[in-house]
Design an enzyme around this catalytic site. Structure first.
Site, PDB file in Angstrom:
ATOM      1  N   HIS A   1     -11.100  -3.586   2.729  1.00 42.76           N
ATOM      2  CA  HIS A   1     -11.072  -3.263   4.153  1.00 42.76           C
ATOM      3  C   HIS A   1     -11.936  -2.055   4.510  1.00 42.76           C
ATOM      4  O   HIS A   1     -12.052  -1.723   5.685  1.00 42.76           O
ATOM      5  CB  HIS A   1      -9.617  -3.010   4.564  1.00 42.76           C
ATOM      6  CG  HIS A   1      -9.052  -1.834   3.844  1.00 42.76           C
ATOM      7  ND1 HIS A   1      -8.792  -1.856   2.478  1.00 42.76           N
ATOM      8  CD2 HIS A   1      -8.729  -0.578   4.263  1.00 42.76           C
ATOM      9  CE1 HIS A   1      -8.342  -0.675   2.113  1.00 42.76           C
ATOM     10  NE2 HIS A   1      -8.291   0.114   3.168  1.00 42.76           N
ATOM     11  N   ASP A   2     -12.491  -1.375   3.525  1.00 43.50           N
ATOM     12  CA  ASP A   2     -13.316  -0.194   3.784  1.00 43.50           C
ATOM     13  C   ASP A   2     -14.816  -0.469   3.643  1.00 43.50           C
ATOM     14  O   ASP A   2     -15.624   0.452   3.824  1.00 43.50           O
ATOM     15  CB  ASP A   2     -12.955   0.934   2.809  1.00 43.50           C
ATOM     16  CG  ASP A   2     -11.594   1.526   3.082  1.00 43.50           C
ATOM     17  OD1 ASP A   2     -11.142   1.481   4.241  1.00 43.50           O
ATOM     18  OD2 ASP A   2     -10.967   2.032   2.129  1.00 43.50           O
TER      19      ASP A   2
ATOM     20  N   ASP B   1       0.852  -1.189   0.000  1.00 48.11           N
ATOM     21  CA  ASP B   1       0.000   0.000   0.000  1.00 48.11           C
ATOM     22  C   ASP B   1       0.889   1.239   0.000  1.00 48.11           C
ATOM     23  O   ASP B   1       1.874   1.291   0.748  1.00 48.11           O
ATOM     24  CB  ASP B   1      -0.876  -0.009   1.256  1.00 48.11           C
ATOM     25  CG  ASP B   1      -2.298   0.371   0.968  1.00 48.11           C
ATOM     26  OD1 ASP B   1      -2.503   1.479   0.446  1.00 48.11           O
ATOM     27  OD2 ASP B   1      -3.200  -0.430   1.250  1.00 48.11           O
TER      28      ASP B   1
ATOM     29  N   GLU C   1      -6.348   3.750  -5.978  1.00 50.08           N
ATOM     30  CA  GLU C   1      -7.690   3.902  -5.421  1.00 50.08           C
ATOM     31  C   GLU C   1      -8.160   5.257  -5.917  1.00 50.08           C
ATOM     32  O   GLU C   1      -7.479   6.254  -5.692  1.00 50.08           O
ATOM     33  CB  GLU C   1      -7.638   3.852  -3.899  1.00 50.08           C
ATOM     34  CG  GLU C   1      -9.018   3.838  -3.279  1.00 50.08           C
ATOM     35  CD  GLU C   1      -9.026   4.269  -1.822  1.00 50.08           C
ATOM     36  OE1 GLU C   1      -9.917   3.845  -1.098  1.00 50.08           O
ATOM     37  OE2 GLU C   1      -8.140   5.059  -1.412  1.00 50.08           O
TER      38      GLU C   1
ATOM     39  N   ASP D   1      -3.157   4.590  -2.368  1.00 52.94           N
ATOM     40  CA  ASP D   1      -4.261   5.119  -1.575  1.00 52.94           C
ATOM     41  C   ASP D   1      -4.741   6.473  -2.113  1.00 52.94           C
ATOM     42  O   ASP D   1      -3.918   7.371  -2.353  1.00 52.94           O
ATOM     43  CB  ASP D   1      -3.755   5.281  -0.136  1.00 52.94           C
ATOM     44  CG  ASP D   1      -4.856   5.559   0.843  1.00 52.94           C
ATOM     45  OD1 ASP D   1      -5.727   4.688   1.009  1.00 52.94           O
ATOM     46  OD2 ASP D   1      -4.855   6.647   1.440  1.00 52.94           O
TER      47      ASP D   1
HETATM   48  C1  NOJ Z   1      -8.487   4.873   1.711  1.00 56.11           C
HETATM   49  C2  NOJ Z   1      -8.152   3.679   2.532  1.00 56.11           C
HETATM   50  O1  NOJ Z   1      -8.574   2.524   1.873  1.00 56.11           O
HETATM   51  C3  NOJ Z   1      -8.825   3.875   3.874  1.00 56.11           C
HETATM   52  O2  NOJ Z   1      -8.775   2.722   4.673  1.00 56.11           O
HETATM   53  C4  NOJ Z   1      -8.204   5.062   4.551  1.00 56.11           C
HETATM   54  O3  NOJ Z   1      -8.919   5.348   5.738  1.00 56.11           O
HETATM   55  C5  NOJ Z   1      -8.213   6.306   3.665  1.00 56.11           C
HETATM   56  N1  NOJ Z   1      -7.884   6.030   2.300  1.00 56.11           N
HETATM   57  C6  NOJ Z   1      -7.241   7.320   4.170  1.00 56.11           C
HETATM   58  O4  NOJ Z   1      -5.927   6.881   3.943  1.00 56.11           O
END
Ligand code: NOJ
Length: 566
Positions: free
Chosen positions: A332-333, A101, A257, A203
């Site tokens: 994970h989100d 990451d 992302e 990210d």
């Molecule tokens: C996206 C990540 O997937 C998430 O878990 C994170 O809280 C935010 N970006 C901030 O880095």
């Protein structure tokens, strides 16, 4: 270069590991690198090719590692750099690749750069971050995901200035307009590549560029900050520079992302000729069941299958000639896919989970599988605030209390939407903590692991969700048509069934998925009615199938992959 040009990262299947929750090897209740090393045979047995690790760097853990205080060291919770070196070496021996990451929109406020930056207005690191002198008044509003007031500007009394933080107050945004920031990031990236990693998941990469004059949110965005954040003036300049200076020198893969990046802008990021990224994660699917603009509030009435299909069909079309897509149902989100997109009621769970595996592994684009989904892990649905760990849910709770909001609604929403649904420990066996740890884990287990939702039971049972997953992986691996072949949706308006063809000069496959809990019919296209159907995979007994020349009748959450021989 054409979309069907062969690449390892197009043919590979990515397995995402949230290290805190995968396997604890030293009984401190937190997953670690040695735990992953101990499970490499399992990972290999899945048939996946690439592992993406969520952040394992030094961090005060305000946002579980997405607030990095030192990019080049390993958080002691996860082990040491020697453990990391052993992990990568053993992965490569097994033919697995490692993607890390890369969190470069922001750092932790405990990073040395920020510690320096906040010391004075003329500190050499001042311009590593985005400061606004208070004598100019309060800057134009920016939205913060993890601020109780959603205010992305934090006032700092010491230098009488505000700093920008799109995420928590402990995650100040870096100033990408400063070439020194960019060079420091590129050096760090090269350092990891030289250690042997195979790529980066980047990210919120769409957010790195900002108009540093900080104008009011332009009217055309109508208050929707996502596309505004993703359309910073210099985003492509920065990505092209990063590609030229770093990525082009390694045989690596990149996946960004990319919240806020829509169909229209997609190819600007991944058209190979532009030399930016290989793939990205769009957010259209992830927003489908949410109230527009709200991360944790569920949309009333749920989503329609036709909408789910349209999202995938539109995104497939964008990448049909150039670029390449990524297919994912969770990470994970977001909550567990079987709970979110299908049905985790014990009556339907097996068929629902395997139907989603069939979908994920039969689409065009690189599939991303989040750990635990392969065994059909479900949402934990905590109903006490003490069980939650995520800053997102904890902030939203405080906000609800502060605003006198309805706590019942709060829990109803977070039981479905909280990121913690996907962050509870991996379920390895029926031991006390599901084989994740010998002590109480950092976040409670989902108690349902005892109902056979664990690896040990599913490895033994030839008819388990896990075994089905492996079979479907095998089918994708065997047929490049499922990787590169064209995609054509059939009956796009059908609200129960998602059916599509995947085809090329070699093969034609028909995938038929019942996304509902009722028996549903699907009418075969005229040109295939005379064809011979070979069912190569189904999540029901073959004798349960009813195919006649005009229609296929599917049971609840039935999934079928057929090879059509004309
Ligand atoms: C996206 C990540 O997937 C998430 O878990 C994170 O809280 C935010 N970006 C901030 O880095």
């Amino acid at each position: 270069m054409q979309a069907d040009q062969r690449k390892w990262w197009k043919e590979g299947i990515v397995y995402q590991i949230y290290p805190r929750s995968f396997q604890d090897s030293n009984d401190d209740g937190i997953g670690d690198l040695r735990g992953i090393i101990n499970r490499l045979d399992y990972i290999k047995s899945l048939g996946v090719d690439i592992v993406w690790l969520n952040p394992i760097y030094a961090s005060p853990n305000d946002d579980n590692g997405y607030d990095i205080s030192d990019y080049q060291s390993i958080h002691p919770d996860f082990g040491t750099m020697a453990d990391f070196d052993e992990l990568i070496q053993k992965m490569h021996q097994k033919g697995l690749r490692l993607v890390m990451d890369l969190v470069i929109n922001h750092t932790s406020d405990e990073h040395i750069w920020f510690q320096e930056s906040k010391k004075s207005r003329n500190n050499p690191y001042r311009d590593f971050y985005l400061w606004w002198p208070a004598e100019k008044g309060k800057p134009a509003a920016r939205y913060s995901y993890f601020d109780v007031n959603n205010d992305a500007w934090q006032y700092d009394v010491h230098t009488d200035s505000y700093y920008l933080h799109y995420f928590s107050v402990k995650q100040p945004d870096l100033n990408w307009e400063n070439p020194k920031v960019r060079e420091a990031v590129y050096d760090m990236m090269r350092w990891w590549f030289d250690k042997g990693i195979d790529g980066f998941r980047m990210d919120v990469i769409s957010y790195i560029s900002k108009d540093t004059n900080f104008p009011e949110l332009p009217k055309k965005y109508n208050g929707n900050f996502l596309p505004f954040y993703a359309q910073g003036p210099t985003i492509h300049q920065h990505l092209q520079e990063m590609n030229r200076k770093v990525l082009a020198h390694y045989n690596c893969m990149t996946v960004g992302e990319a919240p806020g990046v829509g169909l229209k802008e997609a190819l600007d990021f991944v058209d190979e000729d532009r030399k930016e990224l290989d793939m990205f994660f769009h957010f259209d699917l992830m927003e489908l069941d949410r109230k527009p603009g709200e991360f944790f509030t569920m949309r009333q009435g749920g989503f329609k299958l036709s909408e789910f299909k349209k999202i995938h069909t539109d995104w497939d079309a964008v990448f049909s000639k150039k670029g390449w897509g990524s297919i994912f149902l969770s990470n994970h989100d977001f909550p567990r896919p079987v709970s979110r997109w299908a049905n985790d009621h014990p009556k339907y769970w097996y068929h629902a989970a395997t139907m989603l595996h069939t979908f994920l592994l039969s689409m065009r684009g690189t599939p991303y599988v989040y750990f635990g989904d392969e065994i059909g892990m479900t949402n934990v649905r905590f109903d006490k605030i003490d069980d939650y760990r995520d800053i997102g849910t904890l902030n939203a709770y405080q906000k609800t209390i502060k605003e006198g909001g309805n706590l019942q609604d709060f829990f109803a929403n977070h039981k479905e939407s909280s990121r913690d649904n996907a962050r509870v420990p991996m379920q390895w066996n029926a031991d006390k903590y599901a084989g994740f740890s010998g002590v109480t884990p950092w976040i409670p287990n989902n108690p349902n692991f005892i109902n056979g939702i664990h690896v040990a039971a599913q490895e033994k049972d030839q008819t388990s969700v896990l075994q089905f997953f492996k079979k479907m992986v095998g089918i994708r691996k065997k047929h490049l048509t499922l990787v590169y072949g064209q995609y054509e949706i059939l009956e796009p308006d059908h609200e129960q069934i998602y059916a599509y063809k995947r085809f090329d000069d070699r093969n034609i496959f028909l995938v038929v998925l019942n996304f509902s809990d009722t028996v549903s019919e699907f009418h075969l296209p005229a040109e295939t009615q005379e064809a011979h159907f070979e069912i190569i995979l189904s999540n029901y007994e073959t004798s349960d199938h009813e195919i006649n020349p005009e229609k296929i009748c599917l049971q609840a959450y039935q999934a079928m992959v057929c090879k059509i021989n004309t």
